[in-house]
Design a protein around this motif. Structure first.
Motif, PDB file in Angstrom:
ATOM      1  N   ALA A 239      34.182 -33.849  -0.473  1.00 39.78           N
ATOM      2  CA  ALA A 239      34.541 -33.069   0.713  1.00 39.78           C
ATOM      3  C   ALA A 239      35.473 -31.912   0.354  1.00 39.78           C
ATOM      4  O   ALA A 239      35.392 -30.829   0.959  1.00 39.78           O
ATOM      5  N   GLN A 240      36.341 -32.108  -0.636  1.00 40.88           N
ATOM      6  CA  GLN A 240      37.244 -31.021  -1.041  1.00 40.88           C
ATOM      7  C   GLN A 240      36.473 -29.875  -1.685  1.00 40.88           C
ATOM      8  O   GLN A 240      36.777 -28.698  -1.456  1.00 40.88           O
ATOM      9  N   PHE A 241      35.464 -30.200  -2.469  1.00 39.29           N
ATOM     10  CA  PHE A 241      34.641 -29.158  -3.096  1.00 39.29           C
ATOM     11  C   PHE A 241      33.844 -28.400  -2.035  1.00 39.29           C
ATOM     12  O   PHE A 241      33.725 -27.171  -2.088  1.00 39.29           O
ATOM     13  N   LYS A 242      33.304 -29.124  -1.055  1.00 40.46           N
ATOM     14  CA  LYS A 242      32.551 -28.482   0.011  1.00 40.46           C
ATOM     15  C   LYS A 242      33.448 -27.564   0.837  1.00 40.46           C
ATOM     16  O   LYS A 242      33.056 -26.432   1.178  1.00 40.46           O
ATOM     17  N   GLU A 243      34.639 -28.025   1.175  1.00 41.73           N
ATOM     18  CA  GLU A 243      35.558 -27.197   1.955  1.00 41.73           C
ATOM     19  C   GLU A 243      35.919 -25.919   1.207  1.00 41.73           C
ATOM     20  O   GLU A 243      36.030 -24.840   1.816  1.00 41.73           O
ATOM     21  N   ARG A 244      36.088 -26.022  -0.098  1.00 43.82           N
ATOM     22  CA  ARG A 244      36.420 -24.825  -0.873  1.00 43.82           C
ATOM     23  C   ARG A 244      35.253 -23.849  -0.902  1.00 43.82           C
ATOM     24  O   ARG A 244      35.443 -22.623  -0.847  1.00 43.82           O
ATOM     25  N   LEU A 245      34.026 -24.371  -0.984  1.00 39.90           N
ATOM     26  CA  LEU A 245      32.858 -23.492  -0.926  1.00 39.90           C
ATOM     27  C   LEU A 245      32.800 -22.742   0.401  1.00 39.90           C
ATOM     28  O   LEU A 245      32.499 -21.538   0.432  1.00 39.90           O
ATOM     29  N   LEU A 246      33.087 -23.446   1.486  1.00 39.14           N
ATOM     30  CA  LEU A 246      33.054 -22.811   2.793  1.00 39.14           C
ATOM     31  C   LEU A 246      34.199 -21.813   2.955  1.00 39.14           C
ATOM     32  O   LEU A 246      34.026 -20.767   3.597  1.00 39.14           O
ATOM     33  N   GLU A 247      35.354 -22.115   2.391  1.00 37.04           N
ATOM     34  CA  GLU A 247      36.482 -21.183   2.492  1.00 37.04           C
ATOM     35  C   GLU A 247      36.170 -19.865   1.777  1.00 37.04           C
ATOM     36  O   GLU A 247      36.497 -18.786   2.271  1.00 37.04           O
ATOM     37  N   LEU A 248      35.541 -19.962   0.622  1.00 36.61           N
ATOM     38  CA  LEU A 248      35.181 -18.761  -0.134  1.00 36.61           C
ATOM     39  C   LEU A 248      33.884 -18.131   0.363  1.00 36.61           C
ATOM     40  O   LEU A 248      33.464 -17.095  -0.179  1.00 36.61           O
ATOM     41  N   LYS A 249      33.228 -18.741   1.361  1.00 36.84           N
ATOM     42  CA  LYS A 249      31.956 -18.266   1.911  1.00 36.84           C
ATOM     43  C   LYS A 249      30.885 -18.145   0.836  1.00 36.84           C
ATOM     44  O   LYS A 249      30.072 -17.226   0.830  1.00 36.84           O
ATOM     45  N   LEU A 250      30.922 -19.109  -0.070  1.00 34.93           N
ATOM     46  CA  LEU A 250      29.920 -19.133  -1.134  1.00 34.93           C
ATOM     47  C   LEU A 250      28.650 -19.853  -0.712  1.00 34.93           C
ATOM     48  O   LEU A 250      27.634 -19.759  -1.408  1.00 34.93           O
ATOM     49  N   ASP A 251      28.687 -20.572   0.414  1.00 35.83           N
ATOM     50  CA  ASP A 251      27.503 -21.314   0.828  1.00 35.83           C
ATOM     51  C   ASP A 251      26.355 -20.380   1.189  1.00 35.83           C
ATOM     52  O   ASP A 251      25.210 -20.587   0.793  1.00 35.83           O
ATOM     53  N   SER A 252      26.663 -19.309   1.930  1.00 34.94           N
ATOM     54  CA  SER A 252      25.621 -18.356   2.310  1.00 34.94           C
ATOM     55  C   SER A 252      25.120 -17.565   1.109  1.00 34.94           C
ATOM     56  O   SER A 252      23.927 -17.261   0.997  1.00 34.94           O
ATOM     57  N   TRP A 303      23.635 -29.848  -3.164  1.00 34.39           N
ATOM     58  CA  TRP A 303      23.660 -29.783  -1.703  1.00 34.39           C
ATOM     59  C   TRP A 303      23.485 -31.169  -1.084  1.00 34.39           C
ATOM     60  O   TRP A 303      24.086 -31.484  -0.061  1.00 34.39           O
ATOM     61  N   GLN A 304      22.677 -31.988  -1.712  1.00 32.44           N
ATOM     62  CA  GLN A 304      22.480 -33.344  -1.202  1.00 32.44           C
ATOM     63  C   GLN A 304      23.760 -34.161  -1.326  1.00 32.44           C
ATOM     64  O   GLN A 304      24.131 -34.899  -0.404  1.00 32.44           O
ATOM     65  N   ASP A 305      24.454 -34.059  -2.448  1.00 32.07           N
ATOM     66  CA  ASP A 305      25.713 -34.780  -2.634  1.00 32.07           C
ATOM     67  C   ASP A 305      26.768 -34.320  -1.642  1.00 32.07           C
ATOM     68  O   ASP A 305      27.553 -35.131  -1.129  1.00 32.07           O
TER      69      ASP A 305
END
Length: 520
Positions: A239-252, A303-305
């Motif tokens: 969850a911490q890795f996912k939150e950091r991805l969203l903070e940096l807007k790297l998901d899009s 993404w699945q993890d």
């Protein structure tokens, strides 16, 4: 024993003495008295601060050492820790036994958050290798989280993150270690996407609409276990890795790069060569670019993890549906319409997504290709038009002349068909295509579409009826030059001769038609 009490071995008398209890001077047994400590034992000063700092720094040394090793400009030796894994585990047990479990869990969560921040700190959104960089950093972070799970195993077994707070586990509550260990193992072993569930062929019959077929299939794929209010250390770490991805807007940005690579792999198969003379600027790229499907599979697993795959598949379906709709529309807008090339094109792409894109759900991909690319062509205006369907059935008879008449250079300026592979494919693809005719391809794919087989069957019946009636229909008029005024007249003699001639040719032609329909 002998009568005198001696034994055969020693020959002496056997001792019959019995042990006696120590007696005090008063004749009572002596008691052992345990006196309490004069000063109760106490923990060392700053026990928690010192021990927890050593534990957290030791686990963070995993990604710190990897970062220093990757940094060629850093000449300092890699960071190491003298704390062994066994000593670390023992320290965690001591902290938990002394009621520091809740505090340690919260500090570990903050440490994981800081680790994700450091690992993803130097990622450039404009990098051409963003997918590879993110995947490499995620692999380092997973190693770090797995080490935390091993070191803090006792903490994970006794405490859990529940509704935003740390609580102690109840006696009968499972720690969930086996399930999350399986998830971590599958993440590592299935990095190529080989473990993605794939489905069989869709049912050729049913009452569901085409839109519901795709939607229901996607719902089945994106259905996961309900969001748990209880999270283990593995869940907290990811969850911490996912939150950091969203903070940096790297998901899009990741999804955009993933779609570009997927589109290139669809459009630029290395086993084919493009014969079109020009392409539009929006579709121009080097045909030598080879998409790393292994990397795409690892991104899907990431993404699945992280629990992001359901939304990714929804967004990906929207992209694929729009793109396939545009490609289908471009094929239908061609003049003249080329059914043979279209069926070969869709056959190749159907096999491409089935055998090359193993990192995505296979039945879902097949359904998208069938419903969005093929089904719009299954009308009387396109594939089932009598001229077009005759060309499909009689492909073996007029294949050479058809290819010569409809050369692909005439559609080179079209955006969709410029991506169409030529017929000069690899030897394996050529061998496969030689054994699969266009009518067989149409029959196979139509069987996977609702009411597809009845449409093909009706078209075949109309073909046989149309050809048969054309053969048995007698000639109505036969014209000969007239000697008067230059006109034309029909005489009974010439009409009878034409009728006899048509009757003589009718039998072998009907036999040929019967043989063709029998093979069909």
């Amino acid at each position: 024993r002998f009568s005198n009490g001696a034994t055969p071995m020693t020959g002496g008398p056997i001792s019959r003495r019995r042990p006696t209890k120590k007696m005090s001077s008063k004749g009572n047994p002596k008691k052992i008295t345990i006196k309490p400590f004069s000063k109760p034992p106490q923990l060392p000063p700053n026990f928690y601060e010192t021990t927890s700092k050593q534990l957290l720094e030791a686990t963070q040394a995993v990604f710190v050492q990897h970062t220093q090793f990757q940094d060629s400009n850093n000449a300092s030796p890699p960071t190491t820790s003298s704390l062994s894994q066994q000593n670390s585990y023992t320290s965690v047990v001591d902290l938990v036994n002394h009621q520091y479990g809740t505090r340690l869990y919260q500090d570990l969560k903050l440490s994981m958050k800081e680790a994700a921040k450091q690992i993803l700190g130097d990622v450039s959104k404009t990098s051409s290798t963003l997918l590879a960089e993110i995947q490499q950093k995620y692999s380092v972070y997973v190693d770090y989280v797995l080490l935390c799970r091993h070191v803090f195993l006792h903490l994970d077994q006794t405490h859990i993150w529940q509704n935003g707070t740390v609580v102690k586990r109840s006696g009968g509550q499972s720690s969930g270690m086996n399930s999350h260990a399986t998830a971590a193992t599958s993440s590592a072993s299935n990095a190529a996407g080989l473990g993605t569930p794939t489905g069989g062929p869709s049912s050729p019959s049913g009452t569901a609409s085409p839109q519901s077929v795709v939607t229901n299939g996607l719902n089945m794929l994106t259905t996961t276990t309900p969001i748990m209010t209880n999270s283990t250390l593995w869940d907290i770490g990811l969850a911490q890795f996912k939150e950091r991805l969203l903070e940096l807007k790297l998901d899009s940005v990741l999804f955009s790069n993933f779609w570009q690579d997927l589109w290139k792999d669809w459009s630029c198969d290395t086993t084919t060569t493009t014969t079109s003379s020009s392409t539009t600027s929006s579709n121009s790229f080097s045909t030598s670019v080879v998409t790393d499907r292994f990397l795409l599979g690892k991104v899907i697993k990431m993404w699945q993890d992280l629990g992001m795959l359901p939304q990714i598949l929804v967004d990906l379906q929207s992209k694929l549906e729009h793109y396939l709709h545009q490609v289908s529309l471009e094929w239908r807008s061609q003049s003249p319409y080329m059914p043979l090339y279209f069926l070969r094109f869709i056959h190749e792409k159907w096999w491409h997504v089935s055998t090359k894109w193993t990192f995505l759900p296979r039945s879902w991909l097949r359904t998208l290709v069938e419903m969005r690319l093929l089904k719009p062509h299954m009308t009387d205006q396109f594939l089932f038009h009598h001229d077009h369907f005759d060309a499909i059935v009689e492909e073996q008879d007029q294949n050479d002349s058809y290819q010569h008449h409809h050369h692909r250079s005439g559609i080179s300026n079209n955006a969709a068909t410029s991506l169409m592979p030529s017929l000069s494919t690899s030897p394996q693809s050529q061998q496969h295509q030689q054994h699969v005719s266009s009518i067989s391809t149409l029959w196979m794919l139509a069987a996977r579409i609702q009411n597809g087989l009845p449409q093909v069957t009706t078209a075949i019946c109309n073909y046989g009826r149309r050809k048969g009636l054309a053969l048995v229909k007698p000639p109505t008029t036969t014209t000969t030059p007239s000697s008067v005024g230059g006109g034309t007249t029909t005489t009974p003699a010439t009409l009878a001769a034409a009728l006899r001639e048509s009757q003589r040719n009718m039998i072998p032609q009907l036999l040929l038609l019967y043989s063709k329909l029998d093979r069909l």
